[in-house]
Design a protein around this motif. Structure first.
Motif: not given
Length: 149
Positions: A73-80, A115
């Motif tokens: 959940n700490e990741l942005t959509d791009e990072e996911k 990240k």
């Protein structure tokens, strides 16, 4: 030195929970050596011996300057998306080397890479779980993958 045995069952319903149990254990000890063997049975499973030293203390963990992301959940959509690409790379590499995924990288390591987005090997060394051996084995592949995204 102590030893602990793990079984990673290769069934859809057990694989993730078995891997999570092993990963949680590995996060709490100093691993000295591992040995693995694929056991053909019902179901097939990896038998893993972990030779380790005493539990890490809270103080030791706090003094570490290594970066670690433990929650997706700490990741942005791009990072996911990067994380998903890294997981696919790990699966392909594990298949190629005929070893379990977790022996390449843990999910927390892949999330942290997604990240941080390291550009050089030295930046990889700042990620928890990446020492000289892992960087030598997989560092160039990871950086090349990140640069291709």
């Amino acid at each position: 030195m102590k030893v602990k045995v793990f079984h990673i069952r290769l069934t859809k319903e057990n694989l993730q929970s078995d891997q999570d149990g092993l990963n949680n254990f590995l996060d709490t000890v100093t691993v000295k050596k591992t040995a693995t063997e694929l056991i053909n049975g019902q179901p097939n499973f990896w038998s893993i011996l972990v030779f380790y030293d005493q539990q890490k203390t809270e103080k030791q963990e706090k003094t570490s300057d290594k970066i670690s992301i433990t929650d997706e959940n700490e990741l942005t959509d791009e990072e996911k998306r990067i994380f998903a690409t890294l997981k696919q790379w790990r699966q392909d590499k594990a298949t190629q080397l005929n070893i379990p995924n977790f022996m390449i990288c843990h999910n927390t390591e892949l999330m942290t890479i997604a990240k941080v987005k390291p550009q050089i090997l030295e930046e990889l060394s700042k990620i928890k779980g990446f020492g000289g051996q892992k960087i030598a084995k997989f560092g160039e592949d990871i950086l090349a993958l990140l640069n291709s995204i």
